[in-house]
Write a protein that holds these residues in place. Structure first.
Motif, PDB file in Angstrom:
ATOM      1  N   ILE A 134       7.167 -92.629 -58.633  1.00 20.71           N
ATOM      2  CA  ILE A 134       6.934 -92.757 -57.186  1.00 20.71           C
ATOM      3  C   ILE A 134       5.495 -93.215 -56.977  1.00 20.71           C
ATOM      4  CG2 ILE A 134       6.888 -91.583 -54.946  1.00 20.71           C
ATOM      5  CD1 ILE A 134       8.768 -89.442 -56.168  1.00 20.71           C
ATOM      6  N   ILE A 135       5.306 -94.296 -56.230  1.00 14.59           N
ATOM      7  CA  ILE A 135       3.968 -94.741 -55.841  1.00 14.59           C
ATOM      8  C   ILE A 135       3.756 -94.305 -54.401  1.00 14.59           C
ATOM      9  CG2 ILE A 135       2.432 -96.700 -55.497  1.00 14.59           C
ATOM     10  CD1 ILE A 135       3.151 -97.012 -58.277  1.00 14.59           C
ATOM     11  N   GLN A 136       2.691 -93.542 -54.175  1.00  9.12           N
ATOM     12  CA  GLN A 136       2.382 -93.033 -52.838  1.00  9.12           C
ATOM     13  C   GLN A 136       1.131 -93.717 -52.298  1.00  9.12           C
ATOM     14  OE1 GLN A 136       2.374 -88.678 -52.055  1.00  9.12           O
ATOM     15  NE2 GLN A 136       0.232 -88.944 -51.506  1.00  9.12           N
ATOM     16  N   PHE A 137       1.215 -94.180 -51.061  1.00  9.56           N
ATOM     17  CA  PHE A 137       0.055 -94.753 -50.380  1.00  9.56           C
ATOM     18  C   PHE A 137      -0.466 -93.727 -49.378  1.00  9.56           C
ATOM     19  CE2 PHE A 137       2.695 -98.374 -51.687  1.00  9.56           C
ATOM     20  CZ  PHE A 137       1.763 -99.099 -52.426  1.00  9.56           C
ATOM     21  N   ASP A 138      -1.744 -93.356 -49.511  1.00  9.70           N
ATOM     22  CA  ASP A 138      -2.344 -92.341 -48.636  1.00  9.70           C
ATOM     23  C   ASP A 138      -2.897 -93.014 -47.389  1.00  9.70           C
ATOM     24  OD1 ASP A 138      -1.799 -90.310 -50.424  1.00  9.70           O
ATOM     25  OD2 ASP A 138      -3.725 -90.481 -51.446  1.00  9.70           O
ATOM     26  N   GLU A 139      -2.365 -92.647 -46.228  1.00  9.68           N
ATOM     27  CA  GLU A 139      -2.784 -93.273 -44.971  1.00  9.68           C
ATOM     28  C   GLU A 139      -3.121 -92.238 -43.887  1.00  9.68           C
ATOM     29  OE1 GLU A 139      -3.843 -96.029 -44.399  1.00  9.68           O
ATOM     30  OE2 GLU A 139      -2.603 -97.721 -45.002  1.00  9.68           O
ATOM     31  N   PRO A 140      -4.145 -91.385 -44.116  1.00  9.23           N
ATOM     32  CA  PRO A 140      -4.556 -90.491 -43.027  1.00  9.23           C
ATOM     33  C   PRO A 140      -4.991 -91.258 -41.783  1.00  9.23           C
ATOM     34  CG  PRO A 140      -6.157 -90.462 -44.836  1.00  9.23           C
ATOM     35  CD  PRO A 140      -4.949 -91.172 -45.340  1.00  9.23           C
ATOM     36  N   ALA A 141      -5.445 -92.506 -41.959  1.00  5.87           N
ATOM     37  CA  ALA A 141      -5.847 -93.320 -40.799  1.00  5.87           C
ATOM     38  C   ALA A 141      -4.665 -93.592 -39.868  1.00  5.87           C
ATOM     39  CB  ALA A 141      -6.455 -94.643 -41.269  1.00  5.87           C
ATOM     40  N   PHE A 142      -3.433 -93.440 -40.365  1.00  6.61           N
ATOM     41  CA  PHE A 142      -2.241 -93.643 -39.521  1.00  6.61           C
ATOM     42  C   PHE A 142      -2.150 -92.611 -38.403  1.00  6.61           C
ATOM     43  CE2 PHE A 142       1.222 -96.333 -41.804  1.00  6.61           C
ATOM     44  CZ  PHE A 142       0.303 -97.341 -42.037  1.00  6.61           C
ATOM     45  N   ASN A 143      -2.896 -91.496 -38.520  1.00  7.01           N
ATOM     46  CA  ASN A 143      -2.887 -90.480 -37.457  1.00  7.01           C
ATOM     47  C   ASN A 143      -4.062 -90.652 -36.500  1.00  7.01           C
ATOM     48  OD1 ASN A 143      -0.552 -89.059 -37.654  1.00  7.01           O
ATOM     49  ND2 ASN A 143      -1.389 -87.343 -38.818  1.00  7.01           N
ATOM     50  N   VAL A 144      -4.794 -91.753 -36.651  1.00  2.00           N
ATOM     51  CA  VAL A 144      -5.957 -91.989 -35.801  1.00  2.00           C
ATOM     52  C   VAL A 144      -5.810 -93.295 -35.017  1.00  2.00           C
ATOM     53  CG1 VAL A 144      -8.465 -92.243 -35.744  1.00  2.00           C
ATOM     54  CG2 VAL A 144      -7.407 -90.754 -37.458  1.00  2.00           C
ATOM     55  N   PHE A 145      -5.494 -94.371 -35.728  1.00  3.66           N
ATOM     56  CA  PHE A 145      -5.427 -95.697 -35.115  1.00  3.66           C
ATOM     57  C   PHE A 145      -3.962 -96.058 -34.848  1.00  3.66           C
ATOM     58  CE2 PHE A 145      -9.018 -95.480 -38.131  1.00  3.66           C
ATOM     59  CZ  PHE A 145     -10.049 -95.460 -37.196  1.00  3.66           C
ATOM     60  N   LEU A 146      -3.380 -95.367 -33.890  1.00  8.64           N
ATOM     61  CA  LEU A 146      -1.929 -95.407 -33.696  1.00  8.64           C
ATOM     62  C   LEU A 146      -1.430 -96.800 -33.319  1.00  8.64           C
ATOM     63  CD1 LEU A 146      -1.517 -92.001 -31.821  1.00  8.64           C
ATOM     64  CD2 LEU A 146      -1.375 -92.444 -34.272  1.00  8.64           C
TER      65      LEU A 146
END
Length: 342
Positions: free
Chosen positions: A174-186
């Motif tokens: 499984i390759i996971q992409f970490d995108e905490p920015a997805f909860n900021v720049f909606l």
């Protein structure tokens, strides 16, 4: 038969104190040269054994070989200046000294592939490997060259795609992409963030995940959460578009937040990494607390789609606390597994 409710971590696990300063993000290495290479491999072995001993089903490297989940990848690309760092605001919450983009960005060599091969040789369990997502990479530096967030994200996505293909070839499941920015720049998520992810995963045959959290359990993040009101509705704005994407698994925070779990119903057909461990507290959850979070998630998603997980990475926690939380996660999933098998 495939195991129901397979457990995993969302990302980092604490590093041993002989390798780097404990409970610290961006902690410098305590070793150098060949000693550092061997030290990171030893740390990787340790974190793997601790996951296996706790009963974690889908294991990871615990990010033992990288200083930071974003910048370690960036510093291996061309067009990046690490000498003349500048202070920027990360995700509109805290200041950090970060590298800059000063020329065309491209991947010159594999970054984590040898580490993935090493991990693969140590275990027969499924492996999940985390890479920074393109939008979060853009948000973790200053850009003097492209001066266009979308264009830079797409260039990063191409570099990530090259890395991901080699990680898959090395045996990563499984390759996971970490995108905490997805909860900021909606708005950006819907306008170009998901498109950037599609570029990053193009051509992969292994499963892919996107991890969307509210950040590590550091003060800047916990203070920000206090400003978000009684209901955190960020996921509602992005999940409909993510559901239409080709990403297989979506990872989100569920435990100790104010996220209405009805949002899971917006991800119909997707697998869901349900965050059942709070990484912003030293309090170790009981197995029953973990089970309660999983049961709540089961109201909105089928059991064969749920992967119990941590809310985010645990690098800022002590090793004892992180170890306890891993054991609680596995034990809580087992409680619900037995309930479902009756």
């Amino acid at each position: 038969m495939k195991k129901l409710l397979p457990t995993s971590t969302a990302g980092s696990l604490p590093k041993p104190s002989w390798l780097a300063e404990p409970e610290t993000l961006w902690s410098p290495w305590k070793l150098e040269g060949a000693e550092l290479t061997l030290g990171r491999q030893d740390a990787l072995r340790i974190t793997l054994k601790e996951q296996e001993h706790a009963g974690i089903d889908i294991v990871s490297d615990g990010e033992q070989t990288r200083q930071h989940f974003v910048t370690t990848f960036i510093e291996n690309l061309s067009g990046v200046d690490f000498e003349n760092k500048k202070t920027v605001r990360i995700r509109d919450r805290y200041d950090a000294s970060v590298p800059g983009i000063v020329g065309p960005v491209s991947r010159q060599k594999p970054v984590f592939v040898d580490d993935a091969k090493f991990l693969r040789a140590q275990t027969n369990q499924p492996i999940k490997w985390a890479l920074p997502g393109p939008m979060t990479m853009v948000d973790t530096l200053y850009d003097d060259y492209y001066q266009d967030r979308k264009k830079l994200a797409f260039e990063f996505a191409k570099a990530l795609n090259q890395e991901a293909k080699e990680l898959e070839a090395a045996g990563v499941n499984i390759i996971q992409f970490d995108e905490p920015a997805f909860n900021v720049f909606l708005d950006d998520v819907n306008e170009w963030g998901i498109e950037a992810l599609e570029i990053a995963k193009a051509g992969l045959t292994c499963e892919t995940a996107v991890h969307i959290c509210y950040g590590y359990g550091i003060k800047a993040n916990t203070d920000w959460k206090k400003t978000l009101g009684e209901e955190w509705l960020h996921y509602e704005k992005t999940f409909p578009a993510i559901q239409k994407s080709s990403i297989d698994i979506i990872s989100l925070e569920c435990h100790n937040g104010r996220i209405p779990l009805e949002v899971l119903s917006l991800l119909k057909g997707k697998k869901i990494m349900v965050g059942a461990i709070d990484v912003a507290t030293d309090t170790i959850e009981t197995p029953e607390e973990v089970a309660a979070t999983i049961r709540e998630a089961l109201k909105y998603a089928d059991a064969d789609k749920i992967y119990p997980c941590t809310n985010c990475g645990m690098a800022p926690l002590s090793r004892d606390v992180a170890r306890g939380k891993l054991h609680a996660l596995a034990a809580g999933a087992e409680i619900v597994r037995k309930e479902l098998s009756v």
